[in-house]
Design a protein around this motif. Structure first.
Motif, PDB file in Angstrom:
ATOM      1  N   ARG A 466       0.835  -1.200   0.000  1.00 24.61           N
ATOM      2  CA  ARG A 466       0.000   0.000   0.000  1.00 24.61           C
ATOM      3  C   ARG A 466       0.866   1.245   0.000  1.00 24.61           C
ATOM      4  O   ARG A 466       1.952   1.283   0.596  1.00 24.61           O
ATOM      5  CB  ARG A 466      -0.915   0.004   1.214  1.00 24.61           C
ATOM      6  CG  ARG A 466      -1.888   1.194   1.269  1.00 24.61           C
ATOM      7  CD  ARG A 466      -3.114   0.842   2.037  1.00 24.61           C
ATOM      8  NE  ARG A 466      -3.835  -0.247   1.376  1.00 24.61           N
ATOM      9  CZ  ARG A 466      -4.791  -0.968   1.957  1.00 24.61           C
ATOM     10  NH1 ARG A 466      -5.133  -0.718   3.208  1.00 24.61           N
ATOM     11  NH2 ARG A 466      -5.384  -1.935   1.296  1.00 24.61           N
ATOM     12  N   SER A 468       0.314   5.256   1.013  1.00 22.56           N
ATOM     13  CA  SER A 468      -0.590   6.207   1.631  1.00 22.56           C
ATOM     14  C   SER A 468       0.164   7.505   1.886  1.00 22.56           C
ATOM     15  O   SER A 468       1.043   7.576   2.753  1.00 22.56           O
ATOM     16  CB  SER A 468      -1.140   5.642   2.951  1.00 22.56           C
ATOM     17  OG  SER A 468      -2.086   6.514   3.527  1.00 22.56           O
ATOM     18  N   ASN A 469      -0.150   8.526   1.095  1.00 26.54           N
ATOM     19  CA  ASN A 469       0.504   9.816   1.249  1.00 26.54           C
ATOM     20  C   ASN A 469      -0.505  10.933   0.967  1.00 26.54           C
ATOM     21  O   ASN A 469      -1.710  10.677   0.862  1.00 26.54           O
ATOM     22  CB  ASN A 469       1.737   9.923   0.335  1.00 26.54           C
ATOM     23  CG  ASN A 469       1.409   9.602  -1.119  1.00 26.54           C
ATOM     24  OD1 ASN A 469       0.341   9.984  -1.616  1.00 26.54           O
ATOM     25  ND2 ASN A 469       2.318   8.905  -1.794  1.00 26.54           N
ATOM     26  N   GLU A 472      -2.365  10.115  -2.543  1.00 28.08           N
ATOM     27  CA  GLU A 472      -3.208   8.947  -2.803  1.00 28.08           C
ATOM     28  C   GLU A 472      -3.130   7.936  -1.671  1.00 28.08           C
ATOM     29  O   GLU A 472      -2.178   7.922  -0.884  1.00 28.08           O
ATOM     30  CB  GLU A 472      -2.783   8.259  -4.104  1.00 28.08           C
ATOM     31  CG  GLU A 472      -1.359   7.699  -4.048  1.00 28.08           C
ATOM     32  CD  GLU A 472      -0.931   6.975  -5.308  1.00 28.08           C
ATOM     33  OE1 GLU A 472      -1.769   6.761  -6.197  1.00 28.08           O
ATOM     34  OE2 GLU A 472       0.264   6.616  -5.399  1.00 28.08           O
ATOM     35  N   THR A 473      -4.158   7.104  -1.608  1.00 28.21           N
ATOM     36  CA  THR A 473      -4.118   5.861  -0.852  1.00 28.21           C
ATOM     37  C   THR A 473      -4.482   4.782  -1.861  1.00 28.21           C
ATOM     38  O   THR A 473      -5.608   4.743  -2.362  1.00 28.21           O
ATOM     39  CB  THR A 473      -5.121   5.856   0.312  1.00 28.21           C
ATOM     40  OG1 THR A 473      -4.789   6.908   1.224  1.00 28.21           O
ATOM     41  CG2 THR A 473      -5.078   4.526   1.049  1.00 28.21           C
ATOM     42  N   ASP A 490      -7.046   2.838  -6.492  1.00 32.62           N
ATOM     43  CA  ASP A 490      -7.207   3.596  -5.246  1.00 32.62           C
ATOM     44  C   ASP A 490      -8.063   2.779  -4.278  1.00 32.62           C
ATOM     45  O   ASP A 490      -9.004   2.087  -4.694  1.00 32.62           O
ATOM     46  CB  ASP A 490      -7.878   4.937  -5.524  1.00 32.62           C
ATOM     47  CG  ASP A 490      -6.990   5.877  -6.321  1.00 32.62           C
ATOM     48  OD1 ASP A 490      -5.799   5.976  -5.992  1.00 32.62           O
ATOM     49  OD2 ASP A 490      -7.491   6.488  -7.287  1.00 32.62           O
ATOM     50  N   THR A 492      -9.608   2.351   0.089  1.00 31.03           N
ATOM     51  CA  THR A 492      -9.882   2.931   1.404  1.00 31.03           C
ATOM     52  C   THR A 492      -8.960   2.260   2.422  1.00 31.03           C
ATOM     53  O   THR A 492      -8.782   1.035   2.378  1.00 31.03           O
ATOM     54  CB  THR A 492     -11.353   2.702   1.783  1.00 31.03           C
ATOM     55  OG1 THR A 492     -12.178   3.403   0.853  1.00 31.03           O
ATOM     56  CG2 THR A 492     -11.639   3.192   3.183  1.00 31.03           C
ATOM     57  N   PRO A 493      -8.350   3.018   3.340  1.00 27.93           N
ATOM     58  CA  PRO A 493      -7.399   2.431   4.285  1.00 27.93           C
ATOM     59  C   PRO A 493      -8.021   1.292   5.101  1.00 27.93           C
ATOM     60  O   PRO A 493      -9.158   1.385   5.561  1.00 27.93           O
ATOM     61  CB  PRO A 493      -7.004   3.616   5.183  1.00 27.93           C
ATOM     62  CG  PRO A 493      -7.273   4.818   4.354  1.00 27.93           C
ATOM     63  CD  PRO A 493      -8.464   4.481   3.518  1.00 27.93           C
TER      64      PRO A 493
END
Length: 501
Positions: A466, A468-469, A472-473, A490, A492-493
């Protein structure tokens, strides 16, 4: 004397018949003797086997397999006709003699008479040539060589207007169109036939999706109920066939009004879902083979079994409780074993650090003192802090224990082992690394801003991670044999496996 002369003549006739081949074969065929034969057909240009070639021998018909081989049985002995023909190639016709036995006839090379098209096939992730890819158009088939080159011979350029099917075990089948100019190679890529599984809120809810590794063929795997909150964990089994999904989708609450989480196992192919646990708290510890290891937590602080570690084998639907305690200081998985440390007076096991197999066997106390935290310092080492403030280094390979000062880093590493535990993936400061366990050597696989867990193996040759920044995630996939990371989609966390505390 008359009988002797007649017998002599008969024996002489039989002997002569056995000496003369045509007579010998006639006698054997009349007696019902039959034979077999085999041969291989290759392309004279590439010297690679030709699949689906029509072969006729002794009135029997056959077709070559993927190795270019064809076999015949129940053949009459003697001289017979062999015919080999394939669209786009010159026909072979010749007489051969079938003798007693297996009759391996060797290799026959067909000369191309049609139009030859070249297809160059590479792996989507690594960019490396793919050997053994089959290209098919109707009954015509050709196979790629070690350089990923397929030479497909068609009857005419008109035939090439249709699509060409590409196939290889472990890869998604593709349909391509040939370059109109036979002089120019057709470029093609193939994607590993595994699914990425992820959560997305594109519809405003926490839906679970699957897609191919290039983002194509996206499908809804499990629709959200609307009860889900952001506390979601997701992990895919080592074989890529099951997903473990923790969420509050049921909307149920315990007797104290606490919202319960459920752990569902989902068949990625057909979406069949089985709920295997419900609790106030559920954490994923590891997935080893067909066993998912997880920790359950109750909202009842007075319960002697408030926390439990469970090993569930989806292959035979068996559930095994490995640990139970009122409080657990730490739980982690390392080298196929589960380590845990109960708090003082929280378990009948007493205090210390224990290890146990995922099948519930081999339980052993490895540290006698009360343990407050455990760090995974590297793949073969645990750094253990006792209640008295001392630190102990524990060697996972041989069980040696050494008194040490406080480690320079208090960050516990999370290793994701492959199925054979010969290699392991881990992340450090935005770098995905792969450890060769036997050699003790790390190789940098990918470096990106915001590169983080969850991480999973994709077979033996690729990994999903993954990013995550601020931008984008998203989930990315990268080949372990080289090549740049490719974005899947893309997301969702979500959480994955917990790290040691």
């Amino acid at each position: 004397w008359f009988r002797s002369i007649v017998l002599l003549l008969v024996l002489s006739g039989i002997g002569a018949a056995c000496v003369v081949p045509t007579s010998r074969y006639w006698l054997l065929n009349t007696a019902g003797v039959r034979s077999s034969a085999s041969l291989t057909v290759v392309d004279s240009t590439t010297r690679l086997p030709l699949k689906g070639v029509d072969v006729t021998l002794g009135g029997k018909e056959g077709r070559t397999d993927s190795k270019g081989e064809v076999s015949f049985t129940d053949l009459k002995l003697g001289r017979t006709r062999l015919t080999i023909k394939q669209v786009g190639f010159g026909q072979i016709q010749q007489h051969i003699v079938i003798g007693w036995g297996s009759n391996p006839l060797g290799r026959f090379a067909l000369e191309a008479t049609g139009v030859q098209y070249v297809i160059e096939v590479r792996d989507y992730l690594s960019g490396q040539p793919l050997e053994g890819v089959e290209a098919t158009n109707g009954t015509v088939t050709a196979v790629s060589d070690k350089d990923g080159k397929i030479t497909l011979t068609l009857e005419s350029t008109v035939v090439a207007e249709g699509s060409i099917a590409l196939s290889k075990a472990g890869y998604r089948s593709e349909a391509i169109s040939l370059n109109e100019d036979p002089e120019k190679p057709t470029k093609a890529t193939m994607v590993i036939d595994r699914k990425a599984v992820f959560v997305s809120r594109v519809n405003g809810k926490y839906d679970l999706f699957k897609s191919d590794l290039d983002g194509q063929n996206r499908e809804l795997l499990l629709a959200a109920t609307g009860n889900e909150n952001s506390n979601i964990s997701l992990a895919v089994s080592p074989d890529g066939k099951r997903a473990a999904f923790i969420s509050t989708r049921s909307g149920k609450r315990d007797s104290g009004g606490f919202l319960l989480s459920s752990l569902a196992l989902i068949d990625i192919e057909n979406g069949k879902t089985t709920t295997i646990a419900e609790a106030a708290q559920i954490q994923l510890i590891d997935w080893i083979g067909s066993r998912i290891i997880f920790q359950l937590g109750s909202s009842d602080s007075s319960s002697e079994d408030r926390y439990a570690v469970v090993s569930y084998d989806y292959a035979n639907n068996t559930r095994l409780q490995l640990v139970s305690a009122n409080k657990l200081q730490t739980v982690l998985s390392a080298r196929g074993l589960i380590f845990y440390a109960p708090a003082a007076d929280a378990s009948e096991d007493g205090v210390g650090l224990f290890k146990i197999g995922i099948d519930g066997k081999g339980k052993e106390r490895v540290i006698d003192e009360e343990v407050v935290s455990v760090l995974r310092s590297d793949h073969k080492t645990l750094s253990i802090q006792t209640a008295g403030g001392s630190w102990i280094r524990y060697d996972l390979a041989n069980g040696d224990k050494t008194q040490i000062s406080m480690p320079g880093s208090l960050v516990s590493r999370l290793y994701i082992d492959n199925e054979g535990r010969s290699k392991s993936l881990w992340i450090s400061q935005g770098v995905l690394r792969m450890l060769d366990v036997a050699a003790g050597k790390d190789t940098d696989v990918a470096t990106m801003s915001g590169l983080t867990y969850p991480v999973q193996w994709v077979g033996a040759s690729a990994a999903i991670f993954r990013v995550s920044n601020a931008t984008e995630t998203a989930d990315y996939v990268v080949s372990l044999n080289g090549g740049e990371p490719r974005k899947i989609t893309d997301v969702t966390p979500t959480y994955g496996f917990v790290q040691a505390q």
